[in-house]
Design an enzyme around this catalytic site. Structure first.
Site, PDB file in Angstrom:
ATOM      1  N   HIS A 164      28.710  18.600 -60.067  1.00 36.62           N
ATOM      2  CA  HIS A 164      29.365  19.676 -60.803  1.00 36.62           C
ATOM      3  C   HIS A 164      29.267  19.468 -62.318  1.00 36.62           C
ATOM      4  CE1 HIS A 164      33.054  22.210 -61.831  1.00 36.62           C
ATOM      5  NE2 HIS A 164      32.316  23.027 -61.099  1.00 36.62           N
ATOM      6  N   LYS A 198      27.882  19.282 -66.251  1.00 35.90           N
ATOM      7  CA  LYS A 198      27.121  20.116 -67.183  1.00 35.90           C
ATOM      8  C   LYS A 198      26.786  19.243 -68.387  1.00 35.90           C
ATOM      9  CE  LYS A 198      29.561  23.346 -64.812  1.00 35.90           C
ATOM     10  NZ  LYS A 198      30.694  23.052 -63.913  1.00 35.90           N
ATOM     11  N   ASP A 252      16.995  14.511 -77.628  1.00 38.73           N
ATOM     12  CA  ASP A 252      16.503  13.434 -78.490  1.00 38.73           C
ATOM     13  C   ASP A 252      17.526  12.322 -78.710  1.00 38.73           C
ATOM     14  OD1 ASP A 252      14.114  14.737 -78.687  1.00 38.73           O
ATOM     15  OD2 ASP A 252      14.444  15.510 -80.709  1.00 38.73           O
ATOM     16  N   HIS A 264      37.401  30.230 -67.052  1.00 43.78           N
ATOM     17  CA  HIS A 264      36.683  29.139 -66.407  1.00 43.78           C
ATOM     18  C   HIS A 264      36.756  27.837 -67.209  1.00 43.78           C
ATOM     19  CE1 HIS A 264      32.959  27.115 -64.712  1.00 43.78           C
ATOM     20  NE2 HIS A 264      33.562  27.509 -63.609  1.00 43.78           N
ATOM     21  N   LYS A 286      37.966  24.314 -68.770  1.00 43.16           N
ATOM     22  CA  LYS A 286      38.738  23.170 -68.288  1.00 43.16           C
ATOM     23  C   LYS A 286      39.116  22.346 -69.516  1.00 43.16           C
ATOM     24  CE  LYS A 286      35.051  23.978 -65.312  1.00 43.16           C
ATOM     25  NZ  LYS A 286      35.582  24.998 -64.476  1.00 43.16           N
ATOM     26  N   ASP A 293      49.666  17.263 -78.247  1.00 39.88           N
ATOM     27  CA  ASP A 293      50.317  16.687 -79.433  1.00 39.88           C
ATOM     28  C   ASP A 293      49.461  16.683 -80.703  1.00 39.88           C
ATOM     29  OD1 ASP A 293      52.503  16.261 -77.843  1.00 39.88           O
ATOM     30  OD2 ASP A 293      52.176  14.112 -77.599  1.00 39.88           O
TER      31      ASP A 293
END
Length: 501
Positions: A239, A241, A246, A415, A417, A422
């Site tokens: 899952h 991404k 470079d 979508h 996350k 603080d």
């Protein structure tokens, strides 16, 4: 009719039919089979009780086994462990150990943070071989389309290598634009590598897509190929991404390579997602995450020093790129979230598409709110999965009663996350607050401390909140009255079996 999903579905139907036929043909041995299956179910329950599973997962398995004592044990034997292939686990562990000497010593860096809670969080991650980096400049993109524009510009500048690891790839404006650059760069001699999850892309890419890319000069791997046989390893998806260019620039966040993530097409209203860009020393952490997976699947690199960052950058706070896997019993993604909530003094802001939480997370959220921490949660207003949306809403009553503020993003599907705490810490990555992300999938994220990303993520949260509807206890009560007793029973059943979904 000739799509992969249709063919695999047809194969599964044929297999189930064969199993039923076999069971019928053995009906003369019913009593013996009955005893053997009952004993198997008892042994399965004993194993579950003594396992290190999350308590919610234990309960979710024990109940169906007791209800169906003949088939429950068989079902658990087939899929209950949800453990990846031993070969993959060994390969990943060996590659991890091989790369450990390339990690920097971050003990002095941790001491320079100057906050006991934040230092403790970093010591925990460093213990899991995810060190803290300085010398890293970061940028937060509140929408997938904003990050996409920056990503395209960076890909065009690639000279040596491009590493990509994504859950979903769907041909369209976004992927076609990226693919065009990758093909040109590969033709110029740039080392282009792609890992995509085969189940995540099963309905969007044709069979044998990796081979097609290989023929065009792009090294490609379909992670954990989907086969039409019921298998435990189908639960363990990549899952992540990750983009690394470079060794100097890296991207992560919630966005996959499909047009809805940049709002080029509309699915479930406006798609609210994000990306984050790293430049500098911290990119090495992202590079190692990719190389560990790549070399476990296809041993390629005996020396990884060629992939280190080559450009120095003025630092912007501290960053910890990290990954989580189902290969161990360390629920790292959830532990980082718990540490943030438990250490919060003033506020914790959370954006999540799926609020399918276990007792540990729910208790942490409610206790934080009860001790005076401003706990706010943003969830989608338009769901992509109705059952998961119902599961999300089933957690509202306890959280609202404790003082947690909950908002639903009315323009569409959220979508992102993101955790922000603080004005000092933020987590941006791929890890949902659901059982799959926290226990079953390969995931990644970045922890930012005293970085401008913290302020950017907070501003994004507040802006998104302003476009959202606040959910109150009165809303929940109206839902209960309109749904009646059956609605309450439905929620209870969903909560019980959530770990198995």
């Amino acid at each position: 009719m000739f799509s992969r999903l249709f063919l695999f579905g047809l194969a599964l139907v044929l297999q189930v039919s064969w199993l039923l036929y076999t069971a019928y043909s053995l009906s003369n041995y019913y009593k013996v089979i009955n005893v053997l299956l009952t004993v198997l179910s008892i042994l399965a329950v004993i194993y579950i009780i003594n396992s290190r599973y999350n308590p919610a997962m234990k309960l979710a398995w024990i109940v169906p086994i007791l209800i169906f004592p003949l088939l429950g044990g068989v079902l658990f034997l087939i899929s209950g462990g949800k453990a990846p292939k031993r070969k993959l686990a060994r390969a990943m562990a060996n590659e991890h150990q091989r790369l450990r000497p390339t990690l920097p010593d971050c003990r002095d860096t941790i001491q320079a943070i100057g906050d006991a809670n934040l230092e403790g969080q970093c010591r925990y991650l460093a213990r899991q071989d995810f060190p803290v980096y300085t010398g890293t400049r970061s940028e937060y993109f509140p929408l997938g389309e904003d990050g996409f524009q920056a990503l395209v510009q960076d890909l065009e500048q690639a000279e040596h290598f491009i590493f990509l690891e994504y859950f979903i790839i769907h041909p369209g404006i976004m992927w076609d634009t990226i693919l065009d650059i990758l093909l040109r760069k590969a033709a110029q001699g740039v080392d282009v590598r792609l890992i995509y999850d085969d189940v995540g892309s099963v309905s969007t890419l044709p069979l044998g897509y990796a081979k097609k890319l290989e023929a065009q000069g792009i090294q490609a791997i379909a992670f954990n190929p989907f086969i039409p046989v019921y298998s435990t390893v189908m639960n363990n998806r990549d899952h992540r991404k990750i983009t690394v260019i470079d060794g100097n620039v890296a991207y992560t966040g919630g966005s996959n390579f499909a047009d809805e993530y940049i709002n080029a097409v509309e699915r479930f209203g406006h798609w609210k997602d994000n990306m984050v860009r790293l430049e500098g020393d911290g990119v090495w952490g992202m590079t190692l995450l990719f190389l560990e997976t790549w070399n476990a699947l296809r041993p390629t690199d005996t020396d990884v020093d060629a992939f280190r960052p080559t450009r120095s950058t003025e630092g912007d706070g501290f960053v910890v790129p990290y990954g989580d896997t189902p290969l161990d019993n360390e629920y790292l993604g959830e532990s980082v979230y718990l540490n943030m909530i438990n250490g919060a003094k003033d506020y914790v802001y959370i954006m999540t598409p799926y609020l399918v939480i276990d007792q540990d997370l729910q208790t942490a959220m409610t206790l934080a709110a009860k001790r005076g921490v401003d706990v706010r949660i943003l969830t989608p207003g338009i769901p992509d999965k109705k059952m998961v949306f119902d599961l999300t809403r089933s957690h509202y009553p306890e959280l609202l009663d404790a003082g947690v503020r909950i908002y639903e993003y009315t323009p569409g599907f959220l979508h992102s996350k993101v955790f922000v705490c603080d004005d000092e810490a933020a987590v941006v990555g791929t890890i949902n607050t659901d059982y799959r992300s926290l226990y079953l999938h390969f995931e990644n994220a970045c922890l930012f401390l005293k970085s401008r990303v913290v302020a950017q993520a907070k501003a994004d949260f507040l802006d998104t909140q302003s476009k959202s509807k606040r959910i109150t206890s009165a809303d929940v009560e109206r839902g209960k009255r309109s749904g009646g007793l059956l609605h309450s029973i439905y929620y209870a059943i969903l909560r019980l079996f959530a770990p198995l979904l």
